[in-house]
Write a protein that holds these residues in place. Structure first.
Motif, mmCIF file in Angstrom:
data_model
loop_
_atom_site.group_PDB
_atom_site.id
_atom_site.type_symbol
_atom_site.label_atom_id
_atom_site.label_comp_id
_atom_site.label_asym_id
_atom_site.label_seq_id
_atom_site.Cartn_x
_atom_site.Cartn_y
_atom_site.Cartn_z
ATOM 1 N N THR A 73 0.834 -1.213 0.000
ATOM 2 C CA THR A 73 0.000 0.000 0.000
ATOM 3 C C THR A 73 0.864 1.258 0.000
ATOM 4 O O THR A 73 0.605 2.208 -0.742
ATOM 5 C CB THR A 73 -0.933 0.001 1.232
ATOM 6 N N THR A 74 1.905 1.244 0.821
ATOM 7 C CA THR A 74 2.826 2.385 0.887
ATOM 8 C C THR A 74 3.512 2.587 -0.457
ATOM 9 O O THR A 74 3.644 3.720 -0.938
ATOM 10 C CB THR A 74 3.880 2.158 1.992
ATOM 11 N N ALA A 75 3.943 1.488 -1.068
ATOM 12 C CA ALA A 75 4.602 1.570 -2.378
ATOM 13 C C ALA A 75 3.647 2.145 -3.419
ATOM 14 O O ALA A 75 4.044 2.996 -4.228
ATOM 15 C CB ALA A 75 5.088 0.188 -2.815
ATOM 16 N N GLY A 76 2.392 1.716 -3.407
ATOM 17 C CA GLY A 76 1.410 2.228 -4.372
ATOM 18 C C GLY A 76 1.266 3.734 -4.288
ATOM 19 O O GLY A 76 1.267 4.434 -5.311
ATOM 20 N N ARG A 77 1.173 4.257 -3.081
ATOM 21 C CA ARG A 77 1.053 5.709 -2.890
ATOM 22 C C ARG A 77 2.319 6.432 -3.363
ATOM 23 O O ARG A 77 2.256 7.434 -4.049
ATOM 24 C CB ARG A 77 0.787 6.038 -1.418
ATOM 25 N N ARG A 78 3.482 5.899 -2.983
ATOM 26 C CA ARG A 78 4.748 6.533 -3.351
ATOM 27 C C ARG A 78 4.986 6.464 -4.860
ATOM 28 O O ARG A 78 5.443 7.431 -5.473
ATOM 29 C CB ARG A 78 5.896 5.860 -2.586
ATOM 30 N N LEU A 79 4.663 5.339 -5.481
ATOM 31 C CA LEU A 79 4.838 5.199 -6.932
ATOM 32 C C LEU A 79 3.983 6.226 -7.675
ATOM 33 O O LEU A 79 4.432 6.851 -8.640
ATOM 34 C CB LEU A 79 4.473 3.787 -7.399
ATOM 35 N N LYS A 80 2.739 6.401 -7.231
ATOM 36 C CA LYS A 80 1.853 7.365 -7.892
ATOM 37 C C LYS A 80 2.352 8.789 -7.704
ATOM 38 O O LYS A 80 2.210 9.621 -8.592
ATOM 39 C CB LYS A 80 0.418 7.218 -7.374
ATOM 40 N N LEU A 81 2.952 9.055 -6.551
ATOM 41 C CA LEU A 81 3.415 10.408 -6.258
ATOM 42 C C LEU A 81 4.720 10.743 -6.987
ATOM 43 O O LEU A 81 4.839 11.801 -7.611
ATOM 44 C CB LEU A 81 3.610 10.567 -4.748
ATOM 45 N N ASN A 82 5.691 9.826 -6.938
ATOM 46 C CA ASN A 82 7.030 10.112 -7.486
ATOM 47 C C ASN A 82 7.377 9.305 -8.727
ATOM 48 O O ASN A 82 8.479 9.452 -9.248
ATOM 49 C CB ASN A 82 8.100 9.851 -6.423
#
Length: 200
Positions: free
Chosen positions: A22-31
């Motif tokens: 879940t954390t990776a999904g948010r970070r991938l979408k952001l950066n």
């Protein structure tokens, strides 16, 4: 007692793995995929770098898993919750083209945030995306043509492309007023497409 401990460990391991995804999904979408390193993702998740390799063999494996999870979540939390038929499609379109959805990239649609990078990613990541996109378009198609969803599959894919492309363009514009107007025009274009499909 020992059985309880084993159950707890399994549950804890599953929760930790999901937290990373879940954390990776948010970070991938952001950066973006290229702009998101394992160290940053693990720091976001409040875990050590060493913990990563207890769950994933590589960043590529995590990216593919996170993309699949993001697509599944978008379907479960947005698309599947919409009303049946055309009314539901209009709800989805209006959510998709909202300024809130556009401006909170990390919480928004994985299509618009990652599509260009997914096209250049590994085969497993592209397959994870394709599988998730097919679930979305099959849902769209079932709403467009309840009695013959297969006949509307290509139109549903076109709708998904229109949604993602318009949102990407709105995010890229520095002129806020123009970006907002583009979202409004996107709603009109998508609804016109839906109405044209229903007439056919």
């Amino acid at each position: 007692m020992e059985e309880h401990n084993v159950r707890y460990k399994k549950e804890h391991k599953r929760e930790t793995r999901q937290r990373i995804i879940t954390t990776a999904g948010r970070r991938l979408k952001l950066n973006g995929i290229d702009g998101s390193g394992v160290a940053t993702i693990m720091k976001d998740a409040g875990l050590t770098n060493g913990t990563f390799y207890a769950y994933f063999s590589s960043k590529d494996q995590l990216v593919a898993t996170a993309v699949a999870d993001q697509m599944r979540a978008q379907h479960a939390n947005i698309v599947a919750q919409a009303a049946p038929g055309r009314v539901g499609l209009e709800q989805i379109v209006r959510w998709y083209f909202s300024t809130e959805q556009r401006d909170t990239i990390e919480d928004g649609c994985p299509n618009a945030a990652l599509l260009d990078e997914i096209a250049r990613s590994t085969d497993p990541t592209r397959q994870a995306y394709t599988d998730g996109a097919l679930v979305l378009i099959d849902d769209f198609a079932a709403r467009l043509a309840p009695h013959d969803p297969l006949s509307a599959r290509l139109q549903a894919l076109g709708l998904l492309g229109m949604l993602a492309g318009t949102l990407q363009l709105s995010r890229a514009l520095t002129d806020r007023q123009l970006a907002d107007q583009l979202l409004e025009q996107g709603i009109r274009n998508a609804l016109a497409l839906l109405d044209a499909e229903q007439r056919n």
